[in-house]
Design a protein around this motif. Structure first.
Motif, mmCIF file in Angstrom:
data_model
loop_
_atom_site.group_PDB
_atom_site.id
_atom_site.type_symbol
_atom_site.label_atom_id
_atom_site.label_comp_id
_atom_site.label_asym_id
_atom_site.label_seq_id
_atom_site.Cartn_x
_atom_site.Cartn_y
_atom_site.Cartn_z
ATOM 1 N N THR A 33 49.457 39.299 41.105
ATOM 2 C CA THR A 33 49.458 38.587 39.910
ATOM 3 C C THR A 33 49.945 37.163 40.281
ATOM 4 O OG1 THR A 33 49.547 40.563 38.443
ATOM 5 C CG2 THR A 33 50.231 38.135 37.627
ATOM 6 N N ILE A 36 47.616 35.031 42.284
ATOM 7 C CA ILE A 36 46.390 34.780 41.154
ATOM 8 C C ILE A 36 46.858 33.640 40.149
ATOM 9 C CG2 ILE A 36 45.089 35.283 39.053
ATOM 10 C CD1 ILE A 36 44.015 36.441 41.687
ATOM 11 N N THR A 40 44.868 29.839 41.059
ATOM 12 C CA THR A 40 44.137 29.447 39.857
ATOM 13 C C THR A 40 45.013 28.117 39.147
ATOM 14 O OG1 THR A 40 45.107 30.810 38.074
ATOM 15 C CG2 THR A 40 43.352 31.764 39.303
ATOM 16 N N SER A 53 41.233 35.314 34.467
ATOM 17 C CA SER A 53 41.758 36.048 35.522
ATOM 18 C C SER A 53 43.297 36.116 35.476
ATOM 19 C CB SER A 53 41.596 35.133 36.960
ATOM 20 O OG SER A 53 42.151 33.914 36.850
ATOM 21 N N ARG A 54 44.016 35.288 34.872
ATOM 22 C CA ARG A 54 45.404 35.418 34.701
ATOM 23 C C ARG A 54 45.566 36.577 33.416
ATOM 24 N NH1 ARG A 54 48.015 29.555 34.537
ATOM 25 N NH2 ARG A 54 47.706 28.785 36.804
ATOM 26 N N LEU A 56 43.680 38.944 32.680
ATOM 27 C CA LEU A 56 43.346 40.281 33.341
ATOM 28 C C LEU A 56 44.721 40.847 34.273
ATOM 29 C CD1 LEU A 56 39.728 39.873 34.541
ATOM 30 C CD2 LEU A 56 40.458 41.309 32.899
ATOM 31 N N CYS A 57 45.403 39.974 35.052
ATOM 32 C CA CYS A 57 46.521 40.397 35.868
ATOM 33 C C CYS A 57 47.553 40.802 34.976
ATOM 34 C CB CYS A 57 46.836 39.089 36.593
ATOM 35 S SG CYS A 57 45.583 38.766 38.147
ATOM 36 N N THR A 60 46.865 44.062 33.532
ATOM 37 C CA THR A 60 47.114 45.176 34.472
ATOM 38 C C THR A 60 48.674 45.309 34.600
ATOM 39 O OG1 THR A 60 45.382 44.300 35.882
ATOM 40 C CG2 THR A 60 46.617 45.745 37.158
ATOM 41 N N VAL A 91 38.972 41.203 38.068
ATOM 42 C CA VAL A 91 39.702 40.199 38.671
ATOM 43 C C VAL A 91 38.930 39.943 40.066
ATOM 44 C CG1 VAL A 91 41.741 39.429 39.952
ATOM 45 C CG2 VAL A 91 41.920 40.741 37.873
#
Length: 163
Positions: A33, A36, A40, A53-54, A56-57, A60, A91
Motif C-alpha cells: 500500500t 502504491i 501513483t 488503486s489507492r 483498493l489498497c 485491502t 490492483v
C-alpha cells in the motif's frame, strides 16, 4: 547495552502479537500500500487510476484489519481472505493498465507486480494449507469413529458368545 538488547528480544519473543501467517500477510499489504501511494503520486491527468488503486489498497487493509490476526486458520478466515485476494487482483490489473499507458515506470511495475503476485500466492498457499488440515482432521475423525464402531461390535460379539 547487551542486557537491554537481550531483554528486548525476550519481550518480543513473549509478545502476544506473535508472528502468524495472517500478520505476515498484513505487513506485506501495508508495504505494498505504501509503495502504491508513492508510485501513483507521480500520476497526473489520470486521477481514476491513481484514486482507484489507492482505494483498493486501503480496502485491502480494512479487510485485513477485520480478520482476527491471532486466530488459527479456519474456513471462516479463508472466506474472509477471499475479498483480499480479489482486491489485490484488481490492483494488479490497474498497475498493468498504468504501465501500458506509460504512467508508471517499468521498474516500479515489475517490483509491484512481483510483490503482489507473491502475496497472492501466499494467500493461496494459506488457503491450501487450511484445506489440507481440514481434510486430515476429517480423516482422523472418520478413523476414530470406525475404531469406536469396531470396538462396540467386538464387545457385542463377546457378549453374545458368553451367553
Amino acid at each position: 547495552m547487551d542486557k537491554q538488547n537481550n531483554n528486548k528480544e525476550i519481550d518480543n519473543f513473549n509478545s502476544p502479537l506473535k508472528d502468524t501467517i495472517l500478520r505476515q500477510i498484513l505487513r506485506k499489504v501495508e508495504k505494498i500500500t505504501a509503495a502504491i501511494f508513492i508510485v501513483t503520486g507521480s500520476i497526473d491527468g489520470y486521477e481514476f487510476i491513481k484514486r482507484r488503486s489507492r482505494e483498493l489498497c486501503i480496502d485491502t487493509l480494512s479487510f485485513m484489519n477485520n480478520v482476527d490476526l491471532d486466530a488459527e486458520l479456519s474456513p471462516i478466515i479463508k472466506r474472509q481472505m477471499l475479498p483480499v485476494k480479489t482486491l489485490l487482483d484488481e490492483v494488479l490489473s490497474l498497475l498493468c493498465v498504468a504501465r501500458m499507458a506509460g504512467l508508471i515506470s517499468e521498474m516500479n511495475h515489475i517490483v509491484l507486480v512481483k510483490e503482489l503476485s507473491t502475496l497472492s500466492s501466499q494467500i493461496n498457499d494459506t488457503n491450501n494449507e487450511l484445506m489440507q488440515n481440514i481434510l486430515e482432521s476429517n480423516i482422523a475423525i472418520g478413523e476414530n469413529s470406525n475404531n469406536n464402531e469396531n470396538n462396540f461390535n467386538k464387545r457385542q460379539e463377546s457378549n453374545i458368545l458368553k451367553n
